[in-house]
Design an enzyme around this catalytic site. Sequence first.
Site, PDB file in Angstrom:
ATOM      1  N   LYS A   1       0.836  -1.210   0.000  1.00  9.58           N
ATOM      2  CA  LYS A   1       0.000   0.000   0.000  1.00  9.58           C
ATOM      3  C   LYS A   1       0.875   1.265   0.000  1.00  9.58           C
ATOM      4  O   LYS A   1       0.682   2.152  -0.824  1.00  9.58           O
ATOM      5  CB  LYS A   1      -0.923   0.039   1.249  1.00  9.58           C
ATOM      6  CG  LYS A   1      -1.889  -1.127   1.331  1.00  9.58           C
ATOM      7  CD  LYS A   1      -2.812  -1.020   2.533  1.00  9.58           C
ATOM      8  CE  LYS A   1      -2.135  -1.198   3.882  1.00  9.58           C
ATOM      9  NZ  LYS A   1      -1.572  -2.531   4.153  1.00  9.58           N
TER      10      LYS A   1
ATOM     11  N   ARG B   1     -10.426   0.515   7.903  1.00 10.95           N
ATOM     12  CA  ARG B   1      -9.994  -0.816   8.331  1.00 10.95           C
ATOM     13  C   ARG B   1     -11.168  -1.680   8.769  1.00 10.95           C
ATOM     14  O   ARG B   1     -10.990  -2.837   9.117  1.00 10.95           O
ATOM     15  CB  ARG B   1      -9.087  -0.724   9.551  1.00 10.95           C
ATOM     16  CG  ARG B   1      -7.632  -0.333   9.382  1.00 10.95           C
ATOM     17  CD  ARG B   1      -6.863  -1.201   8.489  1.00 10.95           C
ATOM     18  NE  ARG B   1      -5.588  -1.674   8.954  1.00 10.95           N
ATOM     19  CZ  ARG B   1      -4.420  -1.085   8.721  1.00 10.95           C
ATOM     20  NH1 ARG B   1      -4.341   0.046   8.082  1.00 10.95           N
ATOM     21  NH2 ARG B   1      -3.303  -1.635   9.135  1.00 10.95           N
TER      22      ARG B   1
ATOM     23  N   ARG C   1      11.561  -5.280   5.214  1.00 13.66           N
ATOM     24  CA  ARG C   1      11.273  -3.852   4.970  1.00 13.66           C
ATOM     25  C   ARG C   1      12.203  -2.934   5.766  1.00 13.66           C
ATOM     26  O   ARG C   1      12.483  -3.160   6.939  1.00 13.66           O
ATOM     27  CB  ARG C   1       9.831  -3.519   5.349  1.00 13.66           C
ATOM     28  CG  ARG C   1       9.588  -2.000   5.286  1.00 13.66           C
ATOM     29  CD  ARG C   1       8.160  -1.588   5.390  1.00 13.66           C
ATOM     30  NE  ARG C   1       7.422  -2.326   6.376  1.00 13.66           N
ATOM     31  CZ  ARG C   1       6.107  -2.457   6.362  1.00 13.66           C
ATOM     32  NH1 ARG C   1       5.403  -1.913   5.399  1.00 13.66           N
ATOM     33  NH2 ARG C   1       5.508  -3.139   7.301  1.00 13.66           N
TER      34      ARG C   1
ATOM     35  N   ARG D   1      10.841  -1.026  11.248  1.00 10.52           N
ATOM     36  CA  ARG D   1       9.702  -0.724  12.130  1.00 10.52           C
ATOM     37  C   ARG D   1       9.620  -1.733  13.265  1.00 10.52           C
ATOM     38  O   ARG D   1       9.898  -2.916  13.070  1.00 10.52           O
ATOM     39  CB  ARG D   1       8.389  -0.778  11.322  1.00 10.52           C
ATOM     40  CG  ARG D   1       8.057   0.515  10.647  1.00 10.52           C
ATOM     41  CD  ARG D   1       6.948   0.418   9.642  1.00 10.52           C
ATOM     42  NE  ARG D   1       5.752  -0.294  10.069  1.00 10.52           N
ATOM     43  CZ  ARG D   1       4.663  -0.421   9.332  1.00 10.52           C
ATOM     44  NH1 ARG D   1       4.613   0.132   8.126  1.00 10.52           N
ATOM     45  NH2 ARG D   1       3.614  -1.074   9.764  1.00 10.52           N
TER      46      ARG D   1
ATOM     47  N   ARG E   1      -1.400  -8.858  13.017  1.00 13.96           N
ATOM     48  CA  ARG E   1      -1.903  -7.897  12.024  1.00 13.96           C
ATOM     49  C   ARG E   1      -2.663  -8.623  10.912  1.00 13.96           C
ATOM     50  O   ARG E   1      -3.695  -8.153  10.438  1.00 13.96           O
ATOM     51  CB  ARG E   1      -0.741  -7.082  11.437  1.00 13.96           C
ATOM     52  CG  ARG E   1      -0.284  -5.997  12.386  1.00 13.96           C
ATOM     53  CD  ARG E   1       1.164  -5.614  12.177  1.00 13.96           C
ATOM     54  NE  ARG E   1       1.442  -4.955  10.932  1.00 13.96           N
ATOM     55  CZ  ARG E   1       2.667  -4.766  10.452  1.00 13.96           C
ATOM     56  NH1 ARG E   1       3.709  -5.209  11.118  1.00 13.96           N
ATOM     57  NH2 ARG E   1       2.850  -4.141   9.317  1.00 13.96           N
TER      58      ARG E   1
HETATM   59  P1  AP5 Z   1       4.702  -1.534   1.922  1.00 14.71           P
HETATM   60  O1  AP5 Z   1       4.420  -0.725   0.708  1.00 14.71           O
HETATM   61  O2  AP5 Z   1       5.336  -0.868   3.073  1.00 14.71           O
HETATM   62  O3  AP5 Z   1       3.376  -2.325   2.372  1.00 14.71           O
HETATM   63  P2  AP5 Z   1       2.076  -1.829   3.160  1.00 14.71           P
HETATM   64  O4  AP5 Z   1       0.925  -2.541   2.558  1.00 14.71           O
HETATM   65  O5  AP5 Z   1       2.036  -0.339   3.209  1.00 14.71           O
HETATM   66  O6  AP5 Z   1       2.414  -2.463   4.562  1.00 14.71           O
HETATM   67  P3  AP5 Z   1       2.187  -2.013   6.059  1.00 14.71           P
HETATM   68  O7  AP5 Z   1       2.891  -3.053   6.889  1.00 14.71           O
HETATM   69  O8  AP5 Z   1       2.572  -0.584   6.277  1.00 14.71           O
HETATM   70  O9  AP5 Z   1       0.666  -2.188   6.218  1.00 14.71           O
HETATM   71  P4  AP5 Z   1      -0.078  -2.361   7.535  1.00 14.71           P
HETATM   72  O10 AP5 Z   1      -1.484  -2.275   7.060  1.00 14.71           O
HETATM   73  O11 AP5 Z   1       0.273  -3.548   8.343  1.00 14.71           O
HETATM   74  O12 AP5 Z   1       0.466  -1.156   8.419  1.00 14.71           O
HETATM   75  P5  AP5 Z   1       0.010   0.356   8.615  1.00 14.71           P
HETATM   76  O13 AP5 Z   1       1.229   1.172   8.641  1.00 14.71           O
HETATM   77  O14 AP5 Z   1      -1.099   0.723   7.717  1.00 14.71           O
HETATM   78  O15 AP5 Z   1       5.589  -2.773   1.449  1.00 14.71           O
HETATM   79  C1  AP5 Z   1       6.077  -3.703   2.363  1.00 14.71           C
HETATM   80  C2  AP5 Z   1       7.467  -4.150   1.945  1.00 14.71           C
HETATM   81  O16 AP5 Z   1       7.370  -4.863   0.707  1.00 14.71           O
HETATM   82  C3  AP5 Z   1       8.448  -2.991   1.674  1.00 14.71           C
HETATM   83  O17 AP5 Z   1       9.726  -3.376   2.081  1.00 14.71           O
HETATM   84  C4  AP5 Z   1       8.402  -2.795   0.158  1.00 14.71           C
HETATM   85  O18 AP5 Z   1       9.619  -2.284  -0.347  1.00 14.71           O
HETATM   86  C5  AP5 Z   1       8.128  -4.215  -0.328  1.00 14.71           C
HETATM   87  N1  AP5 Z   1       7.304  -4.246  -1.550  1.00 14.71           N
HETATM   88  C6  AP5 Z   1       6.287  -3.434  -1.882  1.00 14.71           C
HETATM   89  N2  AP5 Z   1       5.770  -3.754  -3.080  1.00 14.71           N
HETATM   90  C7  AP5 Z   1       6.482  -4.826  -3.513  1.00 14.71           C
HETATM   91  C8  AP5 Z   1       6.424  -5.631  -4.697  1.00 14.71           C
HETATM   92  N3  AP5 Z   1       5.519  -5.423  -5.666  1.00 14.71           N
HETATM   93  N4  AP5 Z   1       7.294  -6.666  -4.813  1.00 14.71           N
HETATM   94  C9  AP5 Z   1       8.205  -6.905  -3.829  1.00 14.71           C
HETATM   95  N5  AP5 Z   1       8.306  -6.177  -2.700  1.00 14.71           N
HETATM   96  C10 AP5 Z   1       7.447  -5.138  -2.541  1.00 14.71           C
HETATM   97  O19 AP5 Z   1      -0.603   0.258  10.075  1.00 14.71           O
HETATM   98  C11 AP5 Z   1       0.209  -0.048  11.182  1.00 14.71           C
HETATM   99  C12 AP5 Z   1      -0.673  -0.215  12.409  1.00 14.71           C
HETATM  100  O20 AP5 Z   1      -1.384   1.017  12.662  1.00 14.71           O
HETATM  101  C13 AP5 Z   1      -1.765  -1.271  12.311  1.00 14.71           C
HETATM  102  O21 AP5 Z   1      -1.275  -2.536  12.669  1.00 14.71           O
HETATM  103  C14 AP5 Z   1      -2.794  -0.740  13.314  1.00 14.71           C
HETATM  104  O22 AP5 Z   1      -2.400  -1.016  14.630  1.00 14.71           O
HETATM  105  C15 AP5 Z   1      -2.705   0.752  13.137  1.00 14.71           C
HETATM  106  N6  AP5 Z   1      -3.660   1.302  12.151  1.00 14.71           N
HETATM  107  C16 AP5 Z   1      -3.347   1.868  10.947  1.00 14.71           C
HETATM  108  N7  AP5 Z   1      -4.447   2.291  10.331  1.00 14.71           N
HETATM  109  C17 AP5 Z   1      -5.482   1.986  11.147  1.00 14.71           C
HETATM  110  C18 AP5 Z   1      -6.896   2.162  11.045  1.00 14.71           C
HETATM  111  N8  AP5 Z   1      -7.462   2.757   9.967  1.00 14.71           N
HETATM  112  N9  AP5 Z   1      -7.668   1.720  12.060  1.00 14.71           N
HETATM  113  C19 AP5 Z   1      -7.127   1.152  13.158  1.00 14.71           C
HETATM  114  N10 AP5 Z   1      -5.792   0.943  13.317  1.00 14.71           N
HETATM  115  C20 AP5 Z   1      -4.979   1.357  12.315  1.00 14.71           C
END
Ligand code: AP5
Length: 219
Positions: free
Chosen positions: A13, A87, A126, A161, A172
């Site tokens: 994402k 979410r 990552r 992270r 997660r």
């Molecule tokens: P990356 O692009 O970072 O993936 P991502 O989908 O953004 O992953 P996140 O881990 O950030 O998602 P998440 O939903 O768990 O965490 P968030 O920060 O939203 O890519 C991942 C890795 O893969 C990178 O190293 C990248 O280089 C690599 N990659 C990317 N594309 C690739 C490809 N095509 N091929 C190969 N490699 C690739 O949330 C964190 C926490 O916040 C949650 O756990 C929760 O506690 C809280 N939170 C956030 N939003 C909410 C909400 N709306 N409601 C309640 N709690 C929330």
Amino acid sequence: MNIILLAPPAAGKGTQAELLEKKYHLHHLSTGDLLRKSASREDDFGKKIKNILENGVLVSDEIIFQLLDNFMEENKNKNLLFDGFPRNIHQAKHLEKILNKKNDKLNFVFLLEVEKEILKKRITGRRCCKQCGSLYNINIESLKPKIESICDQCGGNLFQRSDDNEQSFETRYEEYLDKTSALIDYYQKKQLLYHIQADKSKEDVFQELSEIIEKERVL
Ligand code: AP5
């Protein structure tokens, strides 16, 4: 144009948001990034958020709505990109209400689909830039930084992270299945959902997203 990126952890994402935001001049809301910023504060609120993030469970809707309200206030009449929000169904309905009030609507919900084993590999590899937020992956050749632990873009230091470990990933991922995946059906029924096979290279995934956006000619 308003877009949601819906996906399990580490599906890409943030990576796709970085590309979409530049190409289509979108204003990007990453609730995860905003929460990590809060978690870096030393006060009680910061400590509470840090603990929730490390455990991998969702933060309360109340906190998320506060972040959303601030973002919407700062980005009136802009094209928006939601990454990691909504979410759950409650959050999705809240967003709809806000957009309706502004006579606005969602255009695309992109579901990035990647198998769990691949996600695990992505999450442990990552690395993020402390300064500019650029993303890398030390487990994937094409996504490694040119110099170890240094950002190619700005020269900042890279860090891992604190929730990027297998234990937090499992929670997660379960949270995603339990609460977030209900949105797939929800947006499918509204005919806003596009399935994207996101286990391809980041460039190929981006190409697919761009083709859909341009085909629909909402720009
Ligand atoms: P990356 O692009 O970072 O993936 P991502 O989908 O953004 O992953 P996140 O881990 O950030 O998602 P998440 O939903 O768990 O965490 P968030 O920060 O939203 O890519 C991942 C890795 O893969 C990178 O190293 C990248 O280089 C690599 N990659 C990317 N594309 C690739 C490809 N095509 N091929 C190969 N490699 C690739 O949330 C964190 C926490 O916040 C949650 O756990 C929760 O506690 C809280 N939170 C956030 N939003 C909410 C909400 N709306 N409601 C309640 N709690 C929330």
